[in-house]
Design a protein around this motif. Structure first.
Motif, PDB file in Angstrom:
ATOM      1  N   ASP A  30       0.841  -1.201   0.000  1.00  0.00           N
ATOM      2  CA  ASP A  30       0.000   0.000   0.000  1.00  0.00           C
ATOM      3  C   ASP A  30       0.874   1.248   0.000  1.00  0.00           C
ATOM      4  OD1 ASP A  30      -2.388  -1.410   0.059  1.00  0.00           O
ATOM      5  OD2 ASP A  30      -2.414  -1.517   2.258  1.00  0.00           O
ATOM      6  N   PRO A  31       0.581   2.203  -0.853  1.00  0.00           N
ATOM      7  CA  PRO A  31       1.347   3.459  -0.838  1.00  0.00           C
ATOM      8  C   PRO A  31       1.173   4.168   0.503  1.00  0.00           C
ATOM      9  CG  PRO A  31       0.074   3.257  -2.869  1.00  0.00           C
ATOM     10  CD  PRO A  31      -0.393   2.164  -1.962  1.00  0.00           C
ATOM     11  N   ARG A  32       2.147   4.964   0.855  1.00  0.00           N
ATOM     12  CA  ARG A  32       2.062   5.759   2.067  1.00  0.00           C
ATOM     13  C   ARG A  32       0.936   6.792   1.956  1.00  0.00           C
ATOM     14  NH1 ARG A  32       8.101   7.906   1.810  1.00  0.00           N
ATOM     15  NH2 ARG A  32       7.433   7.862  -0.389  1.00  0.00           N
ATOM     16  N   PRO A  33       0.259   7.076   3.045  1.00  0.00           N
ATOM     17  CA  PRO A  33      -0.717   8.162   3.000  1.00  0.00           C
ATOM     18  C   PRO A  33      -0.026   9.470   2.586  1.00  0.00           C
ATOM     19  CG  PRO A  33      -0.936   6.898   5.031  1.00  0.00           C
ATOM     20  CD  PRO A  33       0.325   6.430   4.358  1.00  0.00           C
ATOM     21  N   ASP A  34      -0.657  10.218   1.710  1.00  0.00           N
ATOM     22  CA  ASP A  34      -0.122  11.506   1.266  1.00  0.00           C
ATOM     23  C   ASP A  34       1.226  11.348   0.565  1.00  0.00           C
ATOM     24  OD1 ASP A  34      -0.449  14.192   0.918  1.00  0.00           O
ATOM     25  OD2 ASP A  34       0.347  14.769   2.875  1.00  0.00           O
ATOM     26  N   TRP A  35       1.386  10.241  -0.184  1.00  0.00           N
ATOM     27  CA  TRP A  35       2.680   9.962  -0.828  1.00  0.00           C
ATOM     28  C   TRP A  35       3.078  11.034  -1.831  1.00  0.00           C
ATOM     29  CZ3 TRP A  35       2.882   9.622  -6.073  1.00  0.00           C
ATOM     30  CH2 TRP A  35       1.668   9.411  -6.745  1.00  0.00           C
ATOM     31  N   TRP A  59       5.926   8.264 -10.225  1.00  0.00           N
ATOM     32  CA  TRP A  59       6.481   7.642  -9.024  1.00  0.00           C
ATOM     33  C   TRP A  59       5.432   6.653  -8.518  1.00  0.00           C
ATOM     34  CZ3 TRP A  59      10.656   7.065  -5.905  1.00  0.00           C
ATOM     35  CH2 TRP A  59      10.426   6.541  -4.636  1.00  0.00           C
ATOM     36  N   ASP A  60       5.765   5.370  -8.529  1.00  0.00           N
ATOM     37  CA  ASP A  60       4.793   4.329  -8.202  1.00  0.00           C
ATOM     38  C   ASP A  60       5.311   3.514  -7.029  1.00  0.00           C
ATOM     39  OD1 ASP A  60       2.936   2.332  -8.086  1.00  0.00           O
ATOM     40  OD2 ASP A  60       3.100   1.725 -10.183  1.00  0.00           O
ATOM     41  N   GLU A  61       4.718   3.735  -5.853  1.00  0.00           N
ATOM     42  CA  GLU A  61       5.134   2.967  -4.682  1.00  0.00           C
ATOM     43  C   GLU A  61       4.051   1.969  -4.266  1.00  0.00           C
ATOM     44  OE1 GLU A  61       4.411   5.389  -0.740  1.00  0.00           O
ATOM     45  OE2 GLU A  61       5.759   6.545  -2.045  1.00  0.00           O
ATOM     46  N   SER A  62       3.200   1.590  -5.228  1.00  0.00           N
ATOM     47  CA  SER A  62       2.245   0.519  -4.963  1.00  0.00           C
ATOM     48  C   SER A  62       2.911  -0.854  -5.087  1.00  0.00           C
ATOM     49  CB  SER A  62       1.059   0.618  -5.922  1.00  0.00           C
ATOM     50  OG  SER A  62       1.475   0.368  -7.258  1.00  0.00           O
ATOM     51  N   ALA A  63       4.160  -0.858  -5.524  1.00  0.00           N
ATOM     52  CA  ALA A  63       4.945  -2.087  -5.599  1.00  0.00           C
ATOM     53  C   ALA A  63       6.411  -1.714  -5.449  1.00  0.00           C
ATOM     54  CB  ALA A  63       4.703  -2.815  -6.918  1.00  0.00           C
ATOM     55  N   TYR A  64       7.240  -2.704  -5.196  1.00  0.00           N
ATOM     56  CA  TYR A  64       8.678  -2.483  -5.077  1.00  0.00           C
ATOM     57  C   TYR A  64       9.391  -3.774  -5.449  1.00  0.00           C
ATOM     58  CZ  TYR A  64       8.269  -4.962  -0.596  1.00  0.00           C
ATOM     59  OH  TYR A  64       8.012  -5.904   0.381  1.00  0.00           O
ATOM     60  N   TYR A  65      10.692  -3.657  -5.653  1.00  0.00           N
ATOM     61  CA  TYR A  65      11.503  -4.826  -6.027  1.00  0.00           C
ATOM     62  C   TYR A  65      12.463  -5.171  -4.901  1.00  0.00           C
ATOM     63  CZ  TYR A  65       9.690  -4.956 -10.744  1.00  0.00           C
ATOM     64  OH  TYR A  65       8.859  -5.087 -11.824  1.00  0.00           O
ATOM     65  N   VAL A  66      12.651  -6.460  -4.728  1.00  0.00           N
ATOM     66  CA  VAL A  66      13.535  -6.981  -3.690  1.00  0.00           C
ATOM     67  C   VAL A  66      14.703  -7.704  -4.357  1.00  0.00           C
ATOM     68  CG1 VAL A  66      13.749  -8.584  -1.757  1.00  0.00           C
ATOM     69  CG2 VAL A  66      11.649  -7.265  -2.057  1.00  0.00           C
ATOM     70  N   PHE A  67      15.904  -7.446  -3.867  1.00  0.00           N
ATOM     71  CA  PHE A  67      17.117  -8.112  -4.341  1.00  0.00           C
ATOM     72  C   PHE A  67      17.842  -8.717  -3.151  1.00  0.00           C
ATOM     73  CE2 PHE A  67      16.130  -4.853  -7.392  1.00  0.00           C
ATOM     74  CZ  PHE A  67      16.443  -5.402  -8.625  1.00  0.00           C
ATOM     75  N   SER A  68      18.628  -9.757  -3.428  1.00  0.00           N
ATOM     76  CA  SER A  68      19.531 -10.281  -2.406  1.00  0.00           C
ATOM     77  C   SER A  68      20.856  -9.537  -2.504  1.00  0.00           C
ATOM     78  CB  SER A  68      19.758 -11.780  -2.606  1.00  0.00           C
ATOM     79  OG  SER A  68      20.507 -12.002  -3.798  1.00  0.00           O
TER      80      SER A  68
END
Length: 395
Positions: free
Chosen positions: A7-12, A37-46
């Motif tokens: 979920d995007p931050r409130p007032d993103w 700017w889309d923070e409804s998703a993100y990527y994870v790396f090792s």
């Protein structure tokens, strides 16, 4: 590498605008506004994954410098569409003087899905953007959402250190920072403002102006700012192919011809960066490093074995195109299609598809070293002006 929703931050929108991303929305052809700017998703790396990517980026950068040396040594400027002998000579001189000329940053675009070697798509080493969101906004997002996590992101610190290290190469007087008034979104403006801030943190005296307001003093043969002060050094977010051919392009070449003498202007990025931001570089790299695991086959004279019934497919790219403009894709088995304008034909490597999103990694180089990562997604097969920026973390 994994894509996760959140979920995007409130007032993103207000948050990222305050952090310099004053262009958090993109207007589509139908008039609608959708997040850039889309923070409804993100990527994870090792961590091992990121360390391997860092090594790849630094190796690619070294290979690109070797390719630039090859272009100059063997007079391959025509392959890059540089047919003006004077401009070719000045670019070569800039290359030979590169140790004396400040150079700050660049961005590789890579195809990578976490399962095989990253493939170089191109290198924008002259006027790369998406810097503010990569260096600043995604770092603060991580601190808000994943305190204690990490990120491939030393951009700010490396920018300040690079300016500090290269400050002795700058001539006396303020370093001017120029963007174009033609920038309607504010992305160029904020990119230049951010870079100016990092230079100030390195102790460099700076001034801001637009490219359109740079003047030419015909009496002294010098570029001047609005206060008629001699512009001795200038960072410009303005491509060299425009700078050298605009109405004042002849004066740019005149001052370059001065070889750093009285009346010359030190431009950042320097003219030799034209060698790295040209898509013909891809073909020269493949010629010098055939079969390299991080390269795709590429040619300037046609798609060769990439076309035809047994071909893997290919992409034709204008030598100086940006934001995906003019890029044509031809699937496996397509016939050879030659374009009239100079372009590069590169093997088709479809962007990874994560839940219907096509992903490209933007790997930053600052001061000659790998410095961070920005990720863009697009709905179609080409990363264009409607691509979205997503943050990432190392977990």
């Amino acid at each position: 590498m994994e894509r996760r929703t959140i979920d995007p931050r409130p007032d993103w929108q207000r948050i990222v605008e305050a952090q310099g991303v004053i262009y958090p929305l993109a207007r589509y052809p139908d008039g609608s506004l959708r997040p850039y700017w889309d923070e409804s998703a993100y990527y994870v790396f090792s961590l091992p994954e990121v360390e391997a990517l860092e090594e790849t980026v630094e190796e690619l950068h070294s290979m690109c410098l070797a390719a630039a040396a090859h272009i100059v040594e063997h007079d391959r400027f025509a392959d890059l569409g540089i047919t003006d002998p004077r401009l070719a000579r000045l670019v070569a001189e800039s290359w030979h003087r590169r140790a004396e000329l400040p150079s700050v940053y660049g961005r590789f675009d890579l195809r990578y899905d976490g399962t095989g070697p990253a493939k170089m798509l191109e290198y924008n080493a002259d006027t790369p953007t998406s810097l503010v969101e990569a260096a600043s906004a995604q770092w603060f997002w991580m601190e808000d959402r994943f305190p204690g996590a990490d990120q491939w992101n030393s951009l700010h610190e490396r920018l300040v250190e690079t300016w500090r290290r290269q400050a002795p190469l700058l001539p006396p007087g303020p370093l001017h920072f120029a963007h174009s008034d033609g920038d309607e979104l504010g992305e160029d403006l904020m990119t230049v403002a951010y870079l100016r801030e990092t230079a100030q943190q390195a102790g460099i005296d700076t001034e801001a102006l637009s490219v359109e307001r740079i003047g030419w003093d015909s009496l002294t043969g010098r570029f001047v700012d609005e206060q008629l002060r001699f512009i001795r050094s200038c960072f410009k977010l303005y491509p060299w192919e425009w700078l050298s051919t605009d109405a004042f392009g002849e004066h740019v070449l005149e001052t370059l011809d001065n070889g750093g003498g009285t009346g010359s202007t030190c431009w950042i990025e320097p003219a030799w960066k034209m060698l790295l931001s040209n898509k013909a570089l891809l073909a020269i790299l493949w010629e010098l490093y055939p079969g390299h695991p991080n390269l795709l086959p590429a040619y300037v004279d046609g798609p060769r074995e990439l076309a035809g019934t047994k071909g893997a497919g290919y992409v034709s790219k204008p030598l100086l195109g940006r934001e995906g403009a003019g890029v044509d894709l031809y699937g496996p088995g397509s016939p050879p299609v030659l374009r009239q304008e100079p372009c590069c034909y590169q093997e088709l490597a479809p962007l990874p598809d994560f839940d219907g999103n096509r992903v490209v990694l933007g790997a930053w180089v600052v001061g000659g070293e790998a410095a961070g990562l920005g990720i863009r997604e697009s709905a179609g097969p080409v990363t264009d002006e409607y691509a979205r920026f997503l943050p990432h973390v190392i977990l």
